[in-house]
Motif scaffolding. Structure first.
Motif, PDB file in Angstrom:
ATOM      1  N   ILE A 143      -5.054 -15.024  73.174  1.00 32.04           N
ATOM      2  CA  ILE A 143      -5.871 -14.281  72.200  1.00 32.04           C
ATOM      3  C   ILE A 143      -6.916 -13.511  72.994  1.00 32.04           C
ATOM      4  O   ILE A 143      -7.744 -14.120  73.694  1.00 32.04           O
ATOM      5  CB  ILE A 143      -6.512 -15.244  71.178  1.00 32.04           C
ATOM      6  CG1 ILE A 143      -5.386 -15.992  70.455  1.00 32.04           C
ATOM      7  CG2 ILE A 143      -7.391 -14.484  70.195  1.00 32.04           C
ATOM      8  CD1 ILE A 143      -5.841 -17.059  69.491  1.00 32.04           C
ATOM      9  N   ILE A 144      -6.828 -12.204  72.935  1.00 31.73           N
ATOM     10  CA  ILE A 144      -7.645 -11.410  73.866  1.00 31.73           C
ATOM     11  C   ILE A 144      -8.582 -10.458  73.116  1.00 31.73           C
ATOM     12  O   ILE A 144      -8.333 -10.111  71.963  1.00 31.73           O
ATOM     13  CB  ILE A 144      -6.760 -10.648  74.885  1.00 31.73           C
ATOM     14  CG1 ILE A 144      -5.952  -9.548  74.193  1.00 31.73           C
ATOM     15  CG2 ILE A 144      -5.832 -11.583  75.624  1.00 31.73           C
ATOM     16  CD1 ILE A 144      -5.471  -8.492  75.152  1.00 31.73           C
ATOM     17  N   PRO A 145      -9.625 -10.006  73.792  1.00 29.12           N
ATOM     18  CA  PRO A 145     -10.588  -9.105  73.157  1.00 29.12           C
ATOM     19  C   PRO A 145     -10.259  -7.629  73.431  1.00 29.12           C
ATOM     20  O   PRO A 145      -9.228  -7.315  74.011  1.00 29.12           O
ATOM     21  CB  PRO A 145     -11.890  -9.508  73.852  1.00 29.12           C
ATOM     22  CG  PRO A 145     -11.460  -9.853  75.241  1.00 29.12           C
ATOM     23  CD  PRO A 145     -10.053 -10.400  75.149  1.00 29.12           C
ATOM     24  N   GLY A 157     -13.272 -14.037  74.702  1.00 27.28           N
ATOM     25  CA  GLY A 157     -13.987 -13.429  73.577  1.00 27.28           C
ATOM     26  C   GLY A 157     -15.345 -14.071  73.409  1.00 27.28           C
ATOM     27  O   GLY A 157     -15.940 -14.588  74.369  1.00 27.28           O
ATOM     28  N   SER A 158     -15.821 -14.058  72.161  1.00 29.57           N
ATOM     29  CA  SER A 158     -17.186 -14.517  71.896  1.00 29.57           C
ATOM     30  C   SER A 158     -17.282 -16.049  71.902  1.00 29.57           C
ATOM     31  O   SER A 158     -16.277 -16.748  71.699  1.00 29.57           O
ATOM     32  CB  SER A 158     -17.635 -13.993  70.535  1.00 29.57           C
ATOM     33  OG  SER A 158     -16.783 -14.493  69.536  1.00 29.57           O
ATOM     34  N   VAL A 159     -18.495 -16.541  72.090  1.00 27.05           N
ATOM     35  CA  VAL A 159     -18.708 -17.995  72.104  1.00 27.05           C
ATOM     36  C   VAL A 159     -18.338 -18.582  70.734  1.00 27.05           C
ATOM     37  O   VAL A 159     -17.654 -19.610  70.650  1.00 27.05           O
ATOM     38  CB  VAL A 159     -20.180 -18.327  72.445  1.00 27.05           C
ATOM     39  CG1 VAL A 159     -20.437 -19.823  72.352  1.00 27.05           C
ATOM     40  CG2 VAL A 159     -20.539 -17.817  73.835  1.00 27.05           C
ATOM     41  N   LYS A 182      -1.946 -11.968  71.173  1.00 27.00           N
ATOM     42  CA  LYS A 182      -2.649 -11.439  69.986  1.00 27.00           C
ATOM     43  C   LYS A 182      -3.807 -10.568  70.508  1.00 27.00           C
ATOM     44  O   LYS A 182      -4.856 -11.065  70.901  1.00 27.00           O
ATOM     45  CB  LYS A 182      -3.128 -12.626  69.155  1.00 27.00           C
ATOM     46  CG  LYS A 182      -4.320 -12.450  68.244  1.00 27.00           C
ATOM     47  CD  LYS A 182      -4.238 -11.391  67.204  1.00 27.00           C
ATOM     48  CE  LYS A 182      -5.575 -11.300  66.471  1.00 27.00           C
ATOM     49  NZ  LYS A 182      -6.467 -10.269  67.050  1.00 27.00           N
ATOM     50  N   PRO A 183      -3.597  -9.246  70.542  1.00 22.18           N
ATOM     51  CA  PRO A 183      -4.689  -8.372  70.991  1.00 22.18           C
ATOM     52  C   PRO A 183      -5.744  -8.235  69.904  1.00 22.18           C
ATOM     53  O   PRO A 183      -5.527  -8.647  68.765  1.00 22.18           O
ATOM     54  CB  PRO A 183      -3.978  -7.037  71.249  1.00 22.18           C
ATOM     55  CG  PRO A 183      -2.738  -7.072  70.436  1.00 22.18           C
ATOM     56  CD  PRO A 183      -2.384  -8.506  70.168  1.00 22.18           C
ATOM     57  N   ALA A 184      -6.867  -7.640  70.261  1.00 18.37           N
ATOM     58  CA  ALA A 184      -7.952  -7.481  69.288  1.00 18.37           C
ATOM     59  C   ALA A 184      -7.637  -6.342  68.324  1.00 18.37           C
ATOM     60  O   ALA A 184      -6.969  -5.375  68.689  1.00 18.37           O
ATOM     61  CB  ALA A 184      -9.257  -7.191  70.019  1.00 18.37           C
ATOM     62  N   GLU A 185      -8.137  -6.462  67.119  1.00 19.89           N
ATOM     63  CA  GLU A 185      -7.870  -5.458  66.095  1.00 19.89           C
ATOM     64  C   GLU A 185      -8.510  -4.113  66.430  1.00 19.89           C
ATOM     65  O   GLU A 185      -8.106  -3.080  65.939  1.00 19.89           O
ATOM     66  CB  GLU A 185      -8.329  -5.950  64.720  1.00 19.89           C
ATOM     67  CG  GLU A 185      -9.785  -6.400  64.614  1.00 19.89           C
ATOM     68  CD  GLU A 185     -10.000  -7.862  64.988  1.00 19.89           C
ATOM     69  OE1 GLU A 185      -9.426  -8.322  65.994  1.00 19.89           O
ATOM     70  OE2 GLU A 185     -10.778  -8.533  64.274  1.00 19.89           O
ATOM     71  N   GLU A 186      -9.539  -4.124  67.299  1.00 23.38           N
ATOM     72  CA  GLU A 186     -10.237  -2.870  67.645  1.00 23.38           C
ATOM     73  C   GLU A 186      -9.458  -2.053  68.658  1.00 23.38           C
ATOM     74  O   GLU A 186      -9.639  -0.840  68.736  1.00 23.38           O
ATOM     75  CB  GLU A 186     -11.629  -3.165  68.229  1.00 23.38           C
ATOM     76  CG  GLU A 186     -12.621  -3.779  67.268  1.00 23.38           C
ATOM     77  CD  GLU A 186     -12.540  -5.304  67.221  1.00 23.38           C
ATOM     78  OE1 GLU A 186     -11.584  -5.879  67.788  1.00 23.38           O
ATOM     79  OE2 GLU A 186     -13.418  -5.919  66.600  1.00 23.38           O
TER      80      GLU A 186
HETATM   81  P1  ADP Z   1     -15.790  -9.908  69.101  1.00 19.54           P
HETATM   82  O1  ADP Z   1     -16.821 -10.527  68.195  1.00 19.54           O
HETATM   83  O2  ADP Z   1     -16.399  -9.368  70.316  1.00 19.54           O
HETATM   84  O3  ADP Z   1     -14.826  -8.981  68.431  1.00 19.54           O
HETATM   85  P2  ADP Z   1     -14.102 -12.221  69.001  1.00 19.54           P
HETATM   86  O4  ADP Z   1     -14.316 -13.383  69.863  1.00 19.54           O
HETATM   87  O5  ADP Z   1     -14.380 -12.407  67.555  1.00 19.54           O
HETATM   88  O6  ADP Z   1     -14.946 -11.079  69.683  1.00 19.54           O
HETATM   89  O7  ADP Z   1     -12.632 -11.644  69.142  1.00 19.54           O
HETATM   90  C1  ADP Z   1     -11.808 -11.818  70.260  1.00 19.54           C
HETATM   91  C2  ADP Z   1     -10.388 -12.059  69.785  1.00 19.54           C
HETATM   92  O8  ADP Z   1     -10.365 -13.237  68.957  1.00 19.54           O
HETATM   93  C3  ADP Z   1      -9.814 -10.932  68.918  1.00 19.54           C
HETATM   94  O9  ADP Z   1      -8.438 -10.816  69.210  1.00 19.54           O
HETATM   95  C4  ADP Z   1     -10.021 -11.458  67.507  1.00 19.54           C
HETATM   96  O10 ADP Z   1      -9.142 -10.923  66.547  1.00 19.54           O
HETATM   97  C5  ADP Z   1      -9.758 -12.944  67.711  1.00 19.54           C
HETATM   98  N1  ADP Z   1     -10.366 -13.816  66.693  1.00 19.54           N
HETATM   99  C6  ADP Z   1     -11.465 -13.574  65.922  1.00 19.54           C
HETATM  100  N2  ADP Z   1     -11.716 -14.640  65.122  1.00 19.54           N
HETATM  101  C7  ADP Z   1     -10.767 -15.565  65.391  1.00 19.54           C
HETATM  102  C8  ADP Z   1     -10.489 -16.909  64.926  1.00 19.54           C
HETATM  103  N3  ADP Z   1     -11.243 -17.494  64.000  1.00 19.54           N
HETATM  104  N4  ADP Z   1      -9.443 -17.572  65.455  1.00 19.54           N
HETATM  105  C9  ADP Z   1      -8.671 -16.998  66.416  1.00 19.54           C
HETATM  106  N5  ADP Z   1      -8.862 -15.754  66.890  1.00 19.54           N
HETATM  107  C10 ADP Z   1      -9.893 -15.045  66.400  1.00 19.54           C
END
Ligand code: ADP
Length: 478
Positions: free
Chosen positions: A148-150, A227-229, A175-179
Motif C-alpha cells: 500500500i503506497i502513497p 504513508g501517514s502515521v 494498491k497505489p494512492a488515489e491521488e
Molecule cells: P496521506 O494522508 O498522505 O494521503 P495515507 O497514509 O492516508 O497518506 O495514504 C497512503 C496510502 O494508504 C494510500 O494508498 C491510501 O489510499 C491508503 N490508505 C488510506 N487509508 C487507509 C486505510 N484505512 N487502510 C489501508 N490503506 C489506507
C-alpha cells in the motif's frame, strides 16, 4: 516507446478490470482533471488476493530464482526504454518537477536491476549441531504480499517494495494512492510486456477503503505500507488481526546537524535541497536544521540567500519546487505555516511568474529560532517548510535531534572524525549520513525508521530478508 494501459481500469490476473465507481485524478500543477481511476471494491480485492494466492501455488513457486532474475532484468530494461513516458506521467500526476520525475524513473529501473542481480544470491545456512544431525535453513517467501503506497514517490516506492518482494518469490497486490496512480498502472503494463506470468503482480486502485479492504484480507501474508502515521497504525492493527508481519515507513522529522567546524559551503546545497525537494513531500525530507551557535548567524544568512533564489512553478516548468499534491495537502501545509506566525520567517522562495490557475502551489518557507517544543519542530509538515534551531554542544545537539517521536534519517556535518563516529552511534535514526544527506538515494542502502517513523527495512538486501521467512530443517540421520 509507449506504455499502454486503459483508462479507468486496474489489473487482476493479467486482465484490465474496472468498477462503476470512479475517482478523478487531478494535475496538481493546474487543478485540472487528467484522468479517472476505478475504485476497486471488496469483491475486486478478494479476486486479486485469490488470484495472487493461486498464482503463487500453481505457477510462481515453480519459477526458479534465476528466471525471476531474468524477468526483473527485462522489466528494468523496459522501464529505461520508456523513460520519457514514465517521467512525464509521474511529473503530471504528482506535480513534481520533470527532472525529479526523471530521477525517479532511473531509480525504478535501478531497483529492478539490483533485485534482478540479487534474486539468485539469497540463500539459507547450514548450522553445526548435535552428532548425527544435519541442520539447514531455507529462506522462503511469505506468500501473498500487499503493498500500500502513497502518492509522493510512486515509482521509487514500487521499486523498493514490489521489486524486493518479486525477487524473493512472493506474489503481489499493489494498491497505489488515489491521488497519483498512473505510473503504478504503467508498471503493471510493463510487467505484462516483460513476460511475468499473469497474477504475479495485481494492482487495485481506489481510496483508503480499497486499502483497508486489502490490509484486512485474511489471505494476505505480509503488508508493506508507506504513508501517514495514522493510517500506519490502522494497517498494523489489521495485520495484528491476521497475525502477519508488516513493514511500516511513516515519515519523519529528520535533522541535519551542522557543527561549527563543518564545511559550510559543501553543506549548504544539502541543507536546502533536502527540505524542498519534491516540495518537501518526502518521508526523508530534512525539515530541521540544527546549527551550532558559533556559526548559527552565518548559516541562517547562507540558507536565507539560497531560499530567495528558489523558484516555484509547474512540474513541466521544471524549476526548484513544484506544487503540492492536492488541495487537502495545501490546506494542511498552509495551516502549519499559519502556526509559525509567532516565529521569525527569514526567507521564502518566489514564483518564477504569476500563476493563475487552480494548481496547489506553496512558497518554500524558512523559519528561524524555533523552540524545540513548537509544533513546527515536532510534527511532520510534508511541505516545503524548514526550521533552523541553534545548539550549544554535542549533547545538546543529540537531545534536540532525538527529541521528536520520529527517527528516520539524520545527517551530521563536521570535520572531526571522532565526533562523526560518536554522533552516528547516538542518533535515534534508521540512517545517518556524515557530511552528506541521502547519499544519492542508494537502492543498496537499508532504509526505514524507528519510533513513529515505523519499523522494518526496505531497500538493499535487508528488504529481501524482510520479504522472506526462515524455515529450519533438522535432519537426523543416525
Ligand atoms: P496521506 O494522508 O498522505 O494521503 P495515507 O497514509 O492516508 O497518506 O495514504 C497512503 C496510502 O494508504 C494510500 O494508498 C491510501 O489510499 C491508503 N490508505 C488510506 N487509508 C487507509 C486505510 N484505512 N487502510 C489501508 N490503506 C489506507
Amino acid at each position: 516507446m509507449t506504455v499502454d494501459f486503459p483508462n479507468k481500469h486496474f489489473l487482476i490476473n493479467g486482465e484490465w478490470v474496472c468498477s462503476n465507481t470512479e475517482i478523478d485524478l487531478i494535475d496538481p500543477s493546474t487543478g485540472d482533471v487528467i484522468a479517472q481511476v476505478s475504485e476497486a471494491n471488496n469483491e475486486h480485492v478478494n479476486d486479486a488476493v485469490g488470484v495472487a494466492k493461486d498464482t503463487l501455488e500453481n505457477t510462481w513457486k515453480n519459477i526458479t530464482a534465476r528466471e525471476r532474475s531474468t524477468l526483473l532484468s527485462t522489466l528494468g530494461r523496459l522501464i529505461e526504454e520508456n523513460y520519457d513516458v514514465l517521467a512525464s506521467l509521474e511529473a503530471t500526476d504528482v506535480g513534481k518537477p520533470l527532472r525529479q520525475a526523471q530521477a525517479d524513473v532511473k531509480a525504478l529501473a535501478r531497483y529492478m536491476e539490483f533485485y534482478a542481480g540479487a534474486a539468485d544470491k539469497l540463500h539459507g545456512d547450514t548450522i553445526p549441531y548435535l552428532k548425527d544431525y544435519t541442520v539447514y535453513t531455507l529462506r522462503e517467501p511469505h506468500g501473498v504480499c500487499a503493498h500500500i503506497i502513497p502518492w509522493n514517490y510512486p515509482m521509487q516506492i514500487i521499486g523498493r517494495s514490489v521489486g524486493a518482494a518479486l525477487a524473493t518469490g512472493n506474489t503481489c497486490i499493489l494498491k497505489p494512492a488515489e491521488e497519483a496512480c498512473l505510473t503504478a498502472l504503467a508498471f503493471g503494463a510493463l510487467t505484462k510486456k516483460a513476460g511475468f506470468p499473469d497474477g504475479v503482480l495485481n494492482i487495485v486502485t481506489g481510496s483508503g477503503k480499497t486499502g483497508a479492504s486489502l490490509s484486512q484480507h485474511s489471505d494476505i501474508d505480509h503488508i508493506s505500507f508507506t504513508g501517514s502515521v495514522s493510517t500506519g497504525i490502522k494497517i498494523q492493527q489489521s495485520a495484528a488481526q491476521n497475525v502477519i508481519p508488516v513493514t511500516l515507513e511513516l515519515g519523519g522529522k529528520s535533522p541535519q546537524i551542522v557543527f561549527a567546524d563543518a564545511d559550510l559551503d559543501a553543506a549548504l546545497p544539502f541543507l536546502v535541497n533536502a527540505g524542498v525537494q519534491n516540495a518537501g513531500q518526502t518521508c526523508s525530507a530534512s525539515s530541521r536544521i540544527l546549527v551550532q551557535k558559533e556559526v548559527y548567524p552565518k548559516v541562517v544568512s547562507m540558507m536565507a540567500k539560497q531560499y530567495e533564489m528558489l523558484l516555484v512553478g509547474s512540474a513541466m516548468d521544471d524549476l526548484d519546487v513544484g506544487p503540492l499534491i492536492s488541495k487537502k495537502q495545501h490546506e494542511i501545509v498552509s495551516n502549519y505555516i499559519q502556526q509559525g506566525k509567532d516565529l521569525e520567517l527569514v526567507a521564502t522562495g518566489k514564483y518564477k511568474e504569476e500563476i493563475n490557475n487552480g494548481g496547489f502551489y506553496c512558497l518554500p518557507h524558512l523559519f528561524v529560532d524555533v523552540p524545540a517544543d513548537h509544533s513546527l519542530a515536532q510534527n511532520e509538515i510534508f511541505g516545503p517548510v524548514q526550521i533552523i534551531m541553534s545548539f550549544d554542544d554535542e549533547d545538546h545537539a543529540v537531545e534536540i535531534a532525538n527529541g521528536t517521536g520520529f527517527g528516520l534519517v539524520a545527517s551530521v556535518w563536521t570535520q572531526d572524525g571522532s565526533k562523526q563516529m560518536r554522533m552516528a552511534k547516538r542518533l535515534k535514526s534508521g540512517q545517518v549520513f556524515i557530511n552528506n544527506y541521502g547519499a544519492g538515494g542508494g537502492v543498496e542502502l537499508p532504509f526505514g525508521g524507528r519510533g513513529l517513523s515505523g519499523h522494518g527495512r526496505e531497500k538493499g538486501f535487508e528488504a529481501m530478508f524482510g520479504f522472506t521467512t526462515i524455515k529450519t530443517v533438522a535432519h537426523y540421520h543416525g
